[in-house]
Design a protein around this motif. Structure first.
Motif, mmCIF file in Angstrom:
data_model
loop_
_atom_site.group_PDB
_atom_site.id
_atom_site.type_symbol
_atom_site.label_atom_id
_atom_site.label_comp_id
_atom_site.label_asym_id
_atom_site.label_seq_id
_atom_site.Cartn_x
_atom_site.Cartn_y
_atom_site.Cartn_z
ATOM 1 N N ILE A 382 -13.681 61.476 -47.867
ATOM 2 C CA ILE A 382 -14.443 61.818 -46.667
ATOM 3 C C ILE A 382 -13.936 60.928 -45.531
ATOM 4 C CG2 ILE A 382 -16.718 61.986 -45.618
ATOM 5 C CD1 ILE A 382 -16.372 63.879 -47.949
ATOM 6 N N VAL A 383 -13.445 61.561 -44.471
ATOM 7 C CA VAL A 383 -12.811 60.837 -43.365
ATOM 8 C C VAL A 383 -13.604 61.078 -42.080
ATOM 9 C CG1 VAL A 383 -10.691 60.540 -42.027
ATOM 10 C CG2 VAL A 383 -10.570 61.127 -44.464
ATOM 11 N N PRO A 384 -13.944 60.008 -41.354
ATOM 12 C CA PRO A 384 -14.621 60.216 -40.068
ATOM 13 C C PRO A 384 -13.625 60.637 -38.978
ATOM 14 C CG PRO A 384 -14.349 57.867 -40.470
ATOM 15 C CD PRO A 384 -13.826 58.572 -41.684
ATOM 16 N N TYR A 385 -13.971 61.682 -38.261
ATOM 17 C CA TYR A 385 -13.234 62.082 -37.067
ATOM 18 C C TYR A 385 -14.115 61.759 -35.861
ATOM 19 C CZ TYR A 385 -9.231 64.520 -39.152
ATOM 20 O OH TYR A 385 -8.061 64.823 -39.790
ATOM 21 N N PHE A 386 -13.491 61.564 -34.709
ATOM 22 C CA PHE A 386 -14.234 61.130 -33.536
ATOM 23 C C PHE A 386 -13.879 62.020 -32.345
ATOM 24 C CE2 PHE A 386 -13.331 57.575 -36.315
ATOM 25 C CZ PHE A 386 -14.582 57.020 -36.510
ATOM 26 N N GLN A 387 -14.927 62.512 -31.673
ATOM 27 C CA GLN A 387 -14.716 63.315 -30.456
ATOM 28 C C GLN A 387 -15.280 62.554 -29.267
ATOM 29 O OE1 GLN A 387 -16.642 67.219 -30.120
ATOM 30 N NE2 GLN A 387 -14.809 67.985 -29.112
ATOM 31 N N PRO A 388 -14.468 62.330 -28.230
ATOM 32 C CA PRO A 388 -14.947 61.559 -27.081
ATOM 33 C C PRO A 388 -16.089 62.259 -26.340
ATOM 34 C CG PRO A 388 -12.547 61.731 -27.075
ATOM 35 C CD PRO A 388 -13.053 62.686 -28.109
ATOM 36 N N ILE A 389 -17.049 61.465 -25.897
ATOM 37 C CA ILE A 389 -18.056 61.888 -24.922
ATOM 38 C C ILE A 389 -17.627 61.255 -23.606
ATOM 39 C CG2 ILE A 389 -20.485 61.775 -24.263
ATOM 40 C CD1 ILE A 389 -21.110 61.446 -27.274
ATOM 41 N N VAL A 390 -17.421 62.075 -22.574
ATOM 42 C CA VAL A 390 -16.844 61.562 -21.336
ATOM 43 C C VAL A 390 -17.864 61.570 -20.216
ATOM 44 C CG1 VAL A 390 -14.556 62.382 -22.006
ATOM 45 C CG2 VAL A 390 -15.993 63.827 -20.584
ATOM 46 N N LYS A 391 -17.608 60.700 -19.240
ATOM 47 C CA LYS A 391 -18.458 60.615 -18.052
ATOM 48 C C LYS A 391 -17.615 60.963 -16.849
ATOM 49 C CE LYS A 391 -21.945 57.654 -15.925
ATOM 50 N NZ LYS A 391 -22.674 56.347 -16.046
ATOM 51 N N LEU A 392 -18.057 61.959 -16.064
ATOM 52 C CA LEU A 392 -17.319 62.413 -14.900
ATOM 53 C C LEU A 392 -17.727 61.622 -13.667
ATOM 54 C CD1 LEU A 392 -16.961 64.796 -16.899
ATOM 55 C CD2 LEU A 392 -16.976 66.322 -14.925
ATOM 56 N N ASN A 393 -16.819 61.620 -12.697
ATOM 57 C CA ASN A 393 -17.172 61.095 -11.386
ATOM 58 C C ASN A 393 -17.066 62.211 -10.358
ATOM 59 O OD1 ASN A 393 -14.408 61.375 -10.667
ATOM 60 N ND2 ASN A 393 -13.960 59.348 -11.522
ATOM 61 N N GLU A 394 -17.380 61.915 -9.098
ATOM 62 C CA GLU A 394 -17.430 62.950 -8.073
ATOM 63 C C GLU A 394 -16.060 63.585 -7.816
ATOM 64 O OE1 GLU A 394 -19.915 64.280 -6.706
ATOM 65 O OE2 GLU A 394 -21.503 62.948 -7.386
ATOM 66 N N LYS A 395 -14.982 62.873 -8.139
ATOM 67 C CA LYS A 395 -13.638 63.385 -7.884
ATOM 68 C C LYS A 395 -13.105 64.198 -9.066
ATOM 69 C CE LYS A 395 -12.444 59.524 -4.828
ATOM 70 N NZ LYS A 395 -11.504 58.405 -4.589
ATOM 71 N N ASN A 396 -13.963 64.489 -10.007
ATOM 72 C CA ASN A 396 -13.616 65.283 -11.189
ATOM 73 C C ASN A 396 -12.774 64.496 -12.193
ATOM 74 O OD1 ASN A 396 -14.326 67.727 -12.353
ATOM 75 N ND2 ASN A 396 -12.312 68.635 -11.982
ATOM 76 N N ALA A 579 -23.895 67.429 -22.182
ATOM 77 C CA ALA A 579 -23.547 68.835 -22.449
ATOM 78 C C ALA A 579 -22.425 68.869 -23.471
ATOM 79 C CB ALA A 579 -23.125 69.532 -21.163
ATOM 80 N N GLU A 580 -22.678 69.495 -24.632
ATOM 81 C CA GLU A 580 -21.628 69.582 -25.642
ATOM 82 C C GLU A 580 -21.084 71.005 -25.703
ATOM 83 O OE1 GLU A 580 -22.856 68.810 -29.624
ATOM 84 O OE2 GLU A 580 -24.826 69.726 -29.381
ATOM 85 N N GLY A 581 -19.824 71.103 -26.168
ATOM 86 C CA GLY A 581 -19.193 72.416 -26.245
ATOM 87 C C GLY A 581 -18.540 72.828 -24.943
ATOM 88 N N VAL A 582 -18.193 71.857 -24.083
ATOM 89 C CA VAL A 582 -17.545 72.171 -22.801
ATOM 90 C C VAL A 582 -16.094 72.534 -23.069
ATOM 91 C CG1 VAL A 582 -16.913 71.294 -20.530
ATOM 92 C CG2 VAL A 582 -19.095 70.621 -21.567
ATOM 93 N N GLU A 583 -15.716 73.732 -22.643
ATOM 94 C CA GLU A 583 -14.368 74.216 -22.938
ATOM 95 C C GLU A 583 -13.627 74.718 -21.702
ATOM 96 O OE1 GLU A 583 -14.563 77.152 -25.997
ATOM 97 O OE2 GLU A 583 -15.477 75.825 -27.475
ATOM 98 N N LYS A 584 -14.337 74.958 -20.590
ATOM 99 C CA LYS A 584 -13.695 75.553 -19.419
ATOM 100 C C LYS A 584 -14.071 74.802 -18.152
ATOM 101 C CE LYS A 584 -15.518 79.599 -20.156
ATOM 102 N NZ LYS A 584 -15.846 81.032 -20.038
ATOM 103 N N GLN A 585 -13.181 74.877 -17.174
ATOM 104 C CA GLN A 585 -13.438 74.233 -15.882
ATOM 105 C C GLN A 585 -14.657 74.842 -15.197
ATOM 106 O OE1 GLN A 585 -11.680 71.540 -14.462
ATOM 107 N NE2 GLN A 585 -13.449 71.587 -13.101
ATOM 108 N N SER A 586 -14.861 76.152 -15.373
ATOM 109 C CA SER A 586 -16.008 76.807 -14.721
ATOM 110 C C SER A 586 -17.323 76.224 -15.236
ATOM 111 C CB SER A 586 -15.966 78.315 -14.980
ATOM 112 O OG SER A 586 -16.004 78.605 -16.367
ATOM 113 N N GLN A 587 -17.355 75.879 -16.535
ATOM 114 C CA GLN A 587 -18.562 75.252 -17.086
ATOM 115 C C GLN A 587 -18.776 73.873 -16.476
ATOM 116 O OE1 GLN A 587 -17.439 75.323 -21.200
ATOM 117 N NE2 GLN A 587 -18.069 77.453 -21.514
ATOM 118 N N ILE A 588 -17.696 73.136 -16.306
ATOM 119 C CA ILE A 588 -17.792 71.802 -15.704
ATOM 120 C C ILE A 588 -18.322 71.894 -14.281
ATOM 121 C CG2 ILE A 588 -16.422 69.814 -14.942
ATOM 122 C CD1 ILE A 588 -14.561 70.348 -17.296
#
Length: 627
Positions: A382-396, A579-588
């Motif tokens: 059993i291997v742990p995988y890691f997905q980043p949680i990111v924080k945006l700023n006003e400049k994208n 927000a999880e499952g972000v896949e497109k710029q339009s969602q962002i």
């Protein structure tokens, strides 16, 4: 059981707290009334102008008349209204319990943008009030745009759903108490039946199959067949119509199955979206499994009515037959039937799939996983995988904010396996606690190493805890021990739990969350927006985050109003929104417009093992990510 008034099923003080919380969050006055218009609770946030009208006998008659008018509305989703006497906004929702309309939750009064103050002034003056006082009182009434008031109405629907759910639970409790049957008979029934559909459950069904096999082996005759049916698109139905809508669809399917077979046949609720039918002695073609299945499909063509629209019910089906020449246990026979159902799902075809031996590989795959799982943790497969949680700023731009740990099984024969394949195995083998401790420890070591270069702005690791594991009495002690042994501060860890975890644990869950908070561990509500989202409970919980479910983000444009309402509510409760499952710029773009700057999804990064993250340079909280 007929409900005469709300006091039969609700506690005034408890509901008053929920109502007051709604008013504090929205800033709009509200009251919950009986069907005859009389208030069940005290008014929250009522202005001096409306208070004076209600204190006047003639004014009160007008208010009661307006309240009663809600009973005549044909739709449960009441639109915005104006008080005929004052021209002020008012609206509300109906409160239903077990199909009964038992009361109304009314909100107002608010001035529309095109408000005519003379209407309200003349009405108040006709009640004998002083004109100078009227002028001051009317001017102090809050003004609101129609769009803002509509948004508050949506929030009201969320609160009212929780009120109805609470009332429904209390209604069921009173109904159960009122039952004439002895408690022992009722418990016995529940042990072997599904409470939603009334069908027998898996345990009793497998006992009946074992009995049929034993009789057949003894007599040398009496063959039978199994049909396993699953509801297609249950996740889609849940997103569109919610849990209550899915219950309606499941109940409709259960009734269709019951009327499609004979009295001597058996219909079982096998799992959440699966049913098992046992057809005995079907020598004639009228009752053959194929004809029974066709009969079911034909009946389902009528669909079911939900939210004033017709919903088609689609199913998948697999079957297997047994004869006295075959020595097999019921569990093995069911597995074969399940393998045929899986084949039907793969083909995504409504036709009945008959089990053949070439499907044996799928069955053996499950067997092999079960047999090898007991050593998977011990030998660190059993291997742990890691997905980043990111924080945006006003400049994208975006920076790493933390990581969610996702377990993967690096199987020696089958390669990387997803948790949906082995979490049920961990539960089945009573190894869930061992698996959870293993993942927490691996995650702790990872984030400890990562934060060596993030001392000023440390990252966190977010770990999913299943409902069954969350309610374990020793969970807090287990985590505390790991933190001490790994010398890790608690604020580097977040635990993700679902609403089910809270509901399963009851009041003990709240105490457990507080204990974890005292250790510095933050708690995040996962999959928010997919279930009832129990707001009355949410207001009491010492949470830190809400994670918007990816199903909402996938359809961000269609869910924009709901997402906005959730974000506003979270802000009022000082909760971060991820927000999880972000896949497109339009969602962002939509999420940023609403003020949601914490994201997770494939747009930013796939889940990676620790070594890949280090090689990619994603270990610093100060580095800007480039997409």
């Amino acid at each position: 059981m007929f409900i005469n008034n709300l006091s039969e099923i609700l506690d005034r003080q408890e509901i008053q707290i929920l109502q007051d919380r709604f008013t504090r969050i929205t800033g709009v006055a509200s009251v919950i009334t009986e069907l005859d218009g009389t208030p069940f609770t005290g008014f929250s946030g009522i202005c001096s102008f409306c208070s004076a009208i209600r204190n006047n006998p003639e004014g009160m008659k007008n208010c009661l008349r307006n309240n009663v008018n809600f009973n005549d509305m044909s739709s449960d989703r009441v639109s915005l209204l104006r008080c005929p006497a004052t021209d002020l906004w008012e609206t509300g929702v109906k409160i239903r319990v077990a199909g009964q309309h038992v009361g109304n939750w009314i909100i107002g009064q608010v001035k529309p943008e095109d408000f005519d103050p003379s209407v309200a002034a003349e009405f108040a003056f006709s009640l004998g009030m002083d004109r100078m006082w009227i002028q001051d009182a009317v001017s102090s009434i809050p003004e609101m745009k129609e769009t803002d008031f509509t948004m508050i109405l949506e929030i009201l629907h969320l609160f009212a759903n929780q009120l109805s759910s609470l009332a429904y639970r209390k209604y069921l409790l009173k109904k159960e108490i009122a039952e004439k049957n002895a408690i022992s008979r009722q418990l016995n029934y529940l042990n072997f039946h599904d409470p939603e559909t009334g069908l027998i459950n898996r345990q009793l069904c497998e006992e009946r199959i074992d009995h049929l096999i034993q009789v057949g082996l003894r007599t040398g005759k009496d063959s039978f067949s199994l049909i396993m049916i699953s509801l297609a698109g249950i996740k889609h139905h849940k997103e569109l119509y919610g849990p209550e809508g899915v219950k309606t669809i499941v109940s409709k399917l259960a009734r269709v199955l019951m009327v499609s077979v004979r009295n001597e046949d058996t219909v079982c609720r096998f799992s959440t979206d699966e049913f098992l039918i046992v057809i005995e002695n079907h020598d004639n073609s009228i009752n053959s499994p194929e004809i029974v299945y066709e009969r079911i499909l034909h009946t389902l063509e009528a669909g079911v009515t939900l939210e004033n629209s017709r919903v088609k019910i689609h199913i998948h089906g697999g079957m297997v037959s047994w004869n006295p020449s075959e020595k097999i246990e019921s569990s093995q026979l069911v597995r074969k039937c399940y393998a045929a159902l899986q084949e039907s799902r793969k083909k995504d075809c409504p036709k009945l799939v008959v089990y053949t031996e070439d499907m044996f590989k799928a069955v053996m795959f499950e067997y092999e996983l079960e047999k090898s799982f007991d050593k998977a943790i011990r030998e660190e497969e059993i291997v742990p995988y890691f997905q980043p949680i990111v924080k945006l700023n006003e400049k994208n731009g975006s920076k790493v904010y933390g990581y969610e740990v996702l377990a993967r099984w690096n199987h020696p024969r089958y390669g990387i396996l997803m948790p949906g394949l082995f979490i049920p195995l961990a539960e089945q083998h009573d190894m869930l606690r061992e698996l959870t401790a293993y993942i927490i420890r691996k995650g702790a070591r990872f984030i400890k190493e990562i934060n060596r270069e993030n001392r000023d702005s440390p990252l966190f690791i977010s770990i999913n805890i299943t409902p069954d594991e969350f309610i374990r009495q020793d969970l807090v002690n287990m985590i505390q021990k790991i933190l001490q042994e790994e010398e890790l501060p608690g604020h580097w860890i977040k635990l993700e739990i679902t609403e089910n975890s809270i509901l399963k644990g009851g009041e003990d869950s709240i105490d457990k969350i507080r204990e974890l908070n005292e250790m510095g561990i933050q708690i995040s509500m996962d999959d928010f927006g997919t279930g009832y989202s129990n707001l009355s409970l949410l207001c009491r919980l010492p949470l830190n985050n809400l994670k918007l479910d990816k199903s909402l983000i996938m359809m961000a444009e269609e869910n924009e109003n709901f997402i906005q309402a959730v974000i506003r509510m979270a802000d009022s409760l000082n909760l971060e929104i991820i927000a999880e499952g972000v896949e497109k710029q339009s969602q962002i773009d939509i999420l940023k417009k609403m003020g949601c700057y914490l994201h997770q999804g494939f747009f930013y990064s796939l889940p990676m093992d620790a070594q890949t993250i280090k090689s990619a340079g994603l270990t610093s909280s100060s580095r800007e990510l480039i997409h």
